[in-house]
Write an enzyme that holds these catalytic residues in place. Sequence first.
Site, PDB file in Angstrom:
ATOM      1  N   GLN A  23     -10.105   0.477  -5.578  1.00  0.00           N
ATOM      2  CA  GLN A  23      -9.417  -0.784  -5.816  1.00  0.00           C
ATOM      3  C   GLN A  23     -10.170  -2.002  -5.279  1.00  0.00           C
ATOM      4  OE1 GLN A  23      -5.484   1.082  -4.383  1.00  0.00           O
ATOM      5  NE2 GLN A  23      -4.802  -0.360  -5.936  1.00  0.00           N
ATOM      6  N   ARG A  80      -6.479   0.703   7.306  1.00  0.00           N
ATOM      7  CA  ARG A  80      -6.477   1.951   6.554  1.00  0.00           C
ATOM      8  C   ARG A  80      -7.270   1.744   5.261  1.00  0.00           C
ATOM      9  NH1 ARG A  80      -2.415   3.990   2.489  1.00  0.00           N
ATOM     10  NH2 ARG A  80      -2.956   6.174   2.204  1.00  0.00           N
ATOM     11  N   HIS A 124      -7.992   8.944  -2.271  1.00  0.00           N
ATOM     12  CA  HIS A 124      -7.039   7.998  -2.864  1.00  0.00           C
ATOM     13  C   HIS A 124      -7.335   7.935  -4.367  1.00  0.00           C
ATOM     14  CE1 HIS A 124      -4.285   4.410  -1.778  1.00  0.00           C
ATOM     15  NE2 HIS A 124      -4.321   4.455  -3.097  1.00  0.00           N
ATOM     16  N   ASN A 168      -3.725  10.622  -0.333  1.00  0.00           N
ATOM     17  CA  ASN A 168      -2.765   9.552  -0.532  1.00  0.00           C
ATOM     18  C   ASN A 168      -1.910   9.860  -1.756  1.00  0.00           C
ATOM     19  OD1 ASN A 168      -1.709   6.707  -0.202  1.00  0.00           O
ATOM     20  ND2 ASN A 168      -2.404   6.658  -2.326  1.00  0.00           N
ATOM     21  N   GLU A 169      -0.613   9.912  -1.568  1.00  0.00           N
ATOM     22  CA  GLU A 169       0.337  10.023  -2.677  1.00  0.00           C
ATOM     23  C   GLU A 169      -0.057  11.067  -3.711  1.00  0.00           C
ATOM     24  OE1 GLU A 169       1.380   6.283  -4.383  1.00  0.00           O
ATOM     25  OE2 GLU A 169       2.044   5.467  -2.479  1.00  0.00           O
ATOM     26  N   ASN A 298       4.694   6.107   2.241  1.00  0.00           N
ATOM     27  CA  ASN A 298       4.483   4.877   1.481  1.00  0.00           C
ATOM     28  C   ASN A 298       5.789   4.544   0.793  1.00  0.00           C
ATOM     29  OD1 ASN A 298       1.862   5.375   2.228  1.00  0.00           O
ATOM     30  ND2 ASN A 298       1.089   5.710   0.161  1.00  0.00           N
ATOM     31  N   TYR A 300       7.965   1.531  -1.600  1.00  0.00           N
ATOM     32  CA  TYR A 300       8.037   0.257  -2.324  1.00  0.00           C
ATOM     33  C   TYR A 300       9.447  -0.054  -2.809  1.00  0.00           C
ATOM     34  CZ  TYR A 300       2.993   0.269  -2.141  1.00  0.00           C
ATOM     35  OH  TYR A 300       1.703   0.273  -1.679  1.00  0.00           O
ATOM     36  N   GLU A 375       1.966   2.523   3.664  1.00  0.00           N
ATOM     37  CA  GLU A 375       1.942   1.440   2.671  1.00  0.00           C
ATOM     38  C   GLU A 375       3.349   0.893   2.503  1.00  0.00           C
ATOM     39  OE1 GLU A 375       0.377   2.467  -1.213  1.00  0.00           O
ATOM     40  OE2 GLU A 375      -1.353   3.487  -0.334  1.00  0.00           O
ATOM     41  N   TRP A 422       0.602  -3.027   2.454  1.00  0.00           N
ATOM     42  CA  TRP A 422      -0.175  -2.914   1.224  1.00  0.00           C
ATOM     43  C   TRP A 422      -0.013  -4.221   0.490  1.00  0.00           C
ATOM     44  CZ3 TRP A 422      -3.684   0.553  -0.468  1.00  0.00           C
ATOM     45  CH2 TRP A 422      -4.230   0.274  -1.736  1.00  0.00           C
ATOM     46  N   GLU A 429      -5.166  -3.166  -9.447  1.00  0.00           N
ATOM     47  CA  GLU A 429      -3.896  -2.438  -9.365  1.00  0.00           C
ATOM     48  C   GLU A 429      -3.820  -1.400 -10.490  1.00  0.00           C
ATOM     49  OE1 GLU A 429      -1.670  -1.855  -7.176  1.00  0.00           O
ATOM     50  OE2 GLU A 429      -0.227  -0.893  -8.515  1.00  0.00           O
ATOM     51  N   TRP A 430      -4.769  -0.476 -10.491  1.00  0.00           N
ATOM     52  CA  TRP A 430      -4.766   0.682 -11.382  1.00  0.00           C
ATOM     53  C   TRP A 430      -4.524   0.288 -12.845  1.00  0.00           C
ATOM     54  CZ3 TRP A 430      -7.295   3.850  -8.515  1.00  0.00           C
ATOM     55  CH2 TRP A 430      -7.068   3.911  -7.137  1.00  0.00           C
TER      56      TRP A 430
HETATM   57  C1  PNW Z   1       0.604   3.070  -4.592  1.00  0.00           C
HETATM   58  N1  PNW Z   1       5.083   4.814  -9.041  1.00  0.00           N
HETATM   59  O1  PNW Z   1       0.696   3.358  -5.950  1.00  0.00           O
HETATM   60  C2  PNW Z   1      -0.846   3.293  -4.227  1.00  0.00           C
HETATM   61  O2  PNW Z   1      -1.051   4.110  -3.106  1.00  0.00           O
HETATM   62  C3  PNW Z   1      -1.663   2.055  -4.174  1.00  0.00           C
HETATM   63  O3  PNW Z   1      -3.009   2.363  -4.436  1.00  0.00           O
HETATM   64  C4  PNW Z   1      -1.099   1.028  -5.131  1.00  0.00           C
HETATM   65  O4  PNW Z   1      -1.916  -0.093  -5.277  1.00  0.00           O
HETATM   66  C5  PNW Z   1       0.285   0.649  -4.597  1.00  0.00           C
HETATM   67  O5  PNW Z   1       1.091   1.787  -4.403  1.00  0.00           O
HETATM   68  C6  PNW Z   1       1.034  -0.336  -5.476  1.00  0.00           C
HETATM   69  O6  PNW Z   1       1.318   0.221  -6.728  1.00  0.00           O
HETATM   70  C7  PNW Z   1       1.844   3.688  -6.653  1.00  0.00           C
HETATM   71  O7  PNW Z   1       5.006   4.697 -10.280  1.00  0.00           O
HETATM   72  C8  PNW Z   1       1.762   3.616  -8.042  1.00  0.00           C
HETATM   73  O8  PNW Z   1       6.092   5.292  -8.493  1.00  0.00           O
HETATM   74  C9  PNW Z   1       2.831   3.996  -8.819  1.00  0.00           C
HETATM   75  C10 PNW Z   1       3.991   4.449  -8.222  1.00  0.00           C
HETATM   76  C11 PNW Z   1       4.077   4.521  -6.850  1.00  0.00           C
HETATM   77  C12 PNW Z   1       2.996   4.140  -6.060  1.00  0.00           C
END
Ligand code: PNW
Length: 472
Positions: A23, A80, A124, A168-169, A298, A300, A375, A422, A429-430
């Site tokens: 990233q 991190r 990651h 990671n995740e 992590n 969100y 995160e 984060w 962002e992917w």
């Molecule tokens: C995480 N979902 O990604 C990653 O660890 C980071 O690299 C990323 O930038 C960040 O969160 C923000 O997106 C996710 O669909 C991507 O549930 C998708 C999901 C969850 C986390």
Amino acid sequence: MTEPMSVSFPPAFVWGAATSAYQIEGAAAEDGRTPSIWDTFSHTPGRTAGGDHGDVAIDHYHRYRDDVAMMAELGLASYRFSVSWSRVQPTGRGPAVQRGLDFYRRLVDELLSHGIKPALTLYHWDLPQELEDAGGWPERETAYRFAEYAALLGQALGDRVEQWITLNEPWCSAFLGYCSGVHAPGRTDPEASLRAAHHLNLAHGLGTTALRATLPAGASVAVSLNSQVIRPLSQDPADLEAAQRIDDLANGVFHGPILHGAYPETLIKATRSVTDWAFVQQGDLVLTHQPLDALGLNYYTPALVSAAENAPSGPLADNHGSGARAPWPGADDVTFHQPPGERTSMGWAVDPTGLHDLVMRYTREAPGLPLYITENGAAYDDEPDAEGRVHDPERIAYLHGHLTALRRAVDDGAEVRGYYLWSLMDNFEWAYGYEKRFGAVHVDYETLARTPKSSAHWYSRVARTGTLPPLP
Ligand code: PNW
């Protein structure tokens, strides 16, 4: 209402920020690095917003010194980051490339010279493309390759990095990568995604063992799960069952083997139409179940689910997805709903109570295991004003809310030792490319100039004082 005047954390609480290699680094073809699955995926038309990719990203590979100086100015205690596997082992096998390792050694030394503790994530999401060509995570062999890679890093940096995170995740790697296909390598094969999940668990276990053999006493090994907070739409038994199914596929599929040495029986049963789980070999669940020094979480946003038959028509959540290409093998009859309330520019609902609930859940799931929030953060459409300043009051409110909820979990007995925002800087962002800005530091994508947003200044006060300043 009695609102406390200030919210304070224990003095030893670690304040940090997080990023990941693909990233931010760029320098995609420098010093011997070869493509990872994310290089291939992002260069495939239609896979990322605007065809964005990480060839240059935010050029951290060349600007790491300035970036570390900025972290020091912000008063961060820890950083991190992740290592690009194909920078260190271009084919995913064999001896390490010295120039690749040297970059991480320079980065770590720069951090240490500023008194910032490195927290190193080994994986990651950027699998060397050669390993994907050999079958990727659905192949068992990939787990053994990961363990070898972990040992190489442990040998190279074990004398100076104390905090290690294996994966990671893994949920994203397995189910966004191999089931819904919205992440690299973009495959849509539910059976393969469950094999991938198992081999990621195995990789974590084998990697932990391999790493420990190289690390001095006192080093810490953890894994970062995006353990999801799954809420049923109602207490109707069908909705509770739907929530259980998603919880197994989001959480139990990883914390089961890693923390308890077993897959949840409800998971095995609910996925029977997809796989017979014959790829789980005798002894595997001992290998995945290694003692850990900490657990990274992590967080969100929470997910709100119901049985399909209980789904009233209304706005559906788009982040976790529902329908033919949903990342949930064997759960096509579960519907995802948009939770009420405010949303970030990802469309993700802002709900700090989810962070409290998540931390309390893992306090019960793994009593006594130190927890780190590895995160937490939010994307907003931040742009500089005429004076070049970036005001992001929404992000400050998001952080304030989540840190207040986290403090409440500490009061409720959770052993939370640290928090990583984060992200440190806006970055790739992917699948959303550079459209979504998660940074506390703004990046101008023309000049790559870094400008701390108001949230960075706010968070800097948190990091320096251990106390949340009032909202502006
Ligand atoms: C995480 N979902 O990604 C990653 O660890 C980071 O690299 C990323 O930038 C960040 O969160 C923000 O997106 C996710 O669909 C991507 O549930 C998708 C999901 C969850 C986390």
